[in-house]
Design a protein around this motif. Sequence first.
Motif, PDB file in Angstrom:
ATOM      1  N   TYR A 175     -19.815  23.886  53.974  1.00 37.08           N
ATOM      2  CA  TYR A 175     -18.856  24.064  54.956  1.00 37.08           C
ATOM      3  C   TYR A 175     -17.414  24.327  54.269  1.00 37.08           C
ATOM      4  O   TYR A 175     -16.645  24.745  55.225  1.00 37.08           O
ATOM      5  N   LEU A 188     -17.319  27.914  54.908  1.00 38.73           N
ATOM      6  CA  LEU A 188     -17.255  28.394  56.526  1.00 38.73           C
ATOM      7  C   LEU A 188     -16.162  27.978  57.080  1.00 38.73           C
ATOM      8  O   LEU A 188     -15.743  28.615  57.997  1.00 38.73           O
ATOM      9  N   TYR A 189     -15.465  26.994  56.657  1.00 42.56           N
ATOM     10  CA  TYR A 189     -14.120  26.496  57.039  1.00 42.56           C
ATOM     11  C   TYR A 189     -12.916  26.785  56.006  1.00 42.56           C
ATOM     12  O   TYR A 189     -12.554  25.482  55.538  1.00 42.56           O
ATOM     13  N   THR A 230     -26.280  27.197  58.878  1.00 43.19           N
ATOM     14  CA  THR A 230     -26.196  25.776  58.904  1.00 43.19           C
ATOM     15  C   THR A 230     -27.242  24.890  59.203  1.00 43.19           C
ATOM     16  O   THR A 230     -27.429  23.663  59.285  1.00 43.19           O
ATOM     17  N   THR A 274     -22.934  35.486  57.029  1.00 45.52           N
ATOM     18  CA  THR A 274     -22.499  34.149  56.982  1.00 45.52           C
ATOM     19  C   THR A 274     -23.690  33.228  56.856  1.00 45.52           C
ATOM     20  O   THR A 274     -24.778  33.292  57.552  1.00 45.52           O
ATOM     21  N   THR A 322     -13.140  14.771  54.368  1.00 45.04           N
ATOM     22  CA  THR A 322     -13.858  15.994  54.350  1.00 45.04           C
ATOM     23  C   THR A 322     -15.548  15.534  53.956  1.00 45.04           C
ATOM     24  O   THR A 322     -16.454  16.169  54.517  1.00 45.04           O
ATOM     25  N   GLU A 349      -9.889  26.828  56.337  1.00 39.97           N
ATOM     26  CA  GLU A 349      -8.827  26.206  56.498  1.00 39.97           C
ATOM     27  C   GLU A 349      -8.826  24.760  56.105  1.00 39.97           C
ATOM     28  O   GLU A 349      -7.904  24.104  55.810  1.00 39.97           O
ATOM     29  N   VAL A 350     -10.127  24.240  56.127  1.00 43.57           N
ATOM     30  CA  VAL A 350     -10.213  22.949  55.823  1.00 43.57           C
ATOM     31  C   VAL A 350     -10.080  22.739  54.401  1.00 43.57           C
ATOM     32  O   VAL A 350      -9.513  21.853  53.849  1.00 43.57           O
ATOM     33  N   GLN A 351     -10.738  23.633  53.524  1.00 37.48           N
ATOM     34  CA  GLN A 351     -10.508  23.701  52.070  1.00 37.48           C
ATOM     35  C   GLN A 351      -9.083  23.856  51.773  1.00 37.48           C
ATOM     36  O   GLN A 351      -8.942  23.303  50.766  1.00 37.48           O
ATOM     37  N   VAL A 411     -18.630  20.891  65.733  1.00 37.24           N
ATOM     38  CA  VAL A 411     -17.453  21.089  64.980  1.00 37.24           C
ATOM     39  C   VAL A 411     -17.191  20.480  63.680  1.00 37.24           C
ATOM     40  O   VAL A 411     -17.208  19.367  63.749  1.00 37.24           O
ATOM     41  N   PHE A 412     -17.026  21.239  62.656  1.00 38.25           N
ATOM     42  CA  PHE A 412     -16.628  20.556  61.452  1.00 38.25           C
ATOM     43  C   PHE A 412     -15.027  20.115  61.296  1.00 38.25           C
ATOM     44  O   PHE A 412     -14.265  20.853  61.430  1.00 38.25           O
ATOM     45  N   ASP A 413     -14.854  18.825  61.456  1.00 36.55           N
ATOM     46  CA  ASP A 413     -13.490  18.254  61.822  1.00 36.55           C
ATOM     47  C   ASP A 413     -13.232  16.963  61.174  1.00 36.55           C
ATOM     48  O   ASP A 413     -13.346  15.905  61.534  1.00 36.55           O
TER      49      ASP A 413
END
Length: 347
Positions: A169, A172-173, A326, A323, A207, A175-177, A262-264
């Motif tokens: 993840y 894939l995300y 998941t 990509t 996270t 912005e989270v990283q 959605v990963f949030d």
Amino acid sequence: MADVFTFPEGFPFTLLDVSGYNEQPFDVSADLLTASGNILCALVLGKRFDHGDTRFQHLQTTLKNLGAEIVKWRCPFMTYIPIVQDPAAKLRIYSDEVRQFIREEIDLHRLNLDPENPRDFIDYCLLQLDQQDGGGTWLKEDNVVYIVQDLFIAGIDTTAATLTWVMLYMILYPEVQQKVQAELDCVLGATKPSLAHREQLPYTTATIMEAQRIRQISPMMFMRQADESTRLRGFDIAKGTHLILNLRSVHMDPVAWPNPEVFDPSRFLDADGKVVNNPPSFLPFAAGRRNCLGEQLAKMELFLLFSTIMQHFTLKVPEGAPTPSTQGIFESLSMTPAPFQLCAVSR
């Protein structure tokens, strides 16, 4: 637990260093499995193994095969398939191999056991066996073997699988990283992460929790049996009924978790930006009297390994690679991502 085990100097970087891949694509799951296995070996056996140690590699392979056989026994109907003459044969073989490994380690511990300076879990068990002097029988050597086997089965594959999902993840995300890394840089700078930093790193912790929510390593928990007849939410449950907890339905309930796919990580933060502990509909370690006994150790491992990786590396999808999916697969006891590669770029 702190009296028995202290994390080694430089942990966890001594157990997981992916810089050797020189930013080239690689499958991180094997390294994570080795790292989590060595952590448990340090706790139980008082030592860690080199990554290329053939005996350790054989143990990991055997545990993986054993986990795959255990998964089959989540489905009782396997017993009735005609072509499966003895569905438990391989289960016994792999279990015997793991127990033989443990017995060898117990024998080695006996050779240099120092009653004044126990080194690990096995030493403490051996001291307890000696103190019984034949007068007590609550603990026997066979009990120790089976306890250690349970620790290996439940504590290695599960932690590695969770971390593999977190790594997936992160690529894939991105912005989270980036938010995780910004928090780590602000709080730690060049300081190594420690357990004392957990409260200061709420987004990093959130996270990990979000990865546990969105992809459960055990979406269908082990079967239980009703001790007595009861009624639950309008359903009559007869004594002896086999019950299976559908954890996926809990973690993906849109009422509890809006837009569940959605990963949030912000789901696990309150208005003040602090971690929401024990939120409703979040049961990665199950619940009740039979919840995961290794929960606290697992949380420590996940936090230290993840924060160290994020502090030193930026993870990316290899250039030109598709990509990653998941969708989870079961190759052993835990659900893991389908095989994928990533690049770890030094920061």
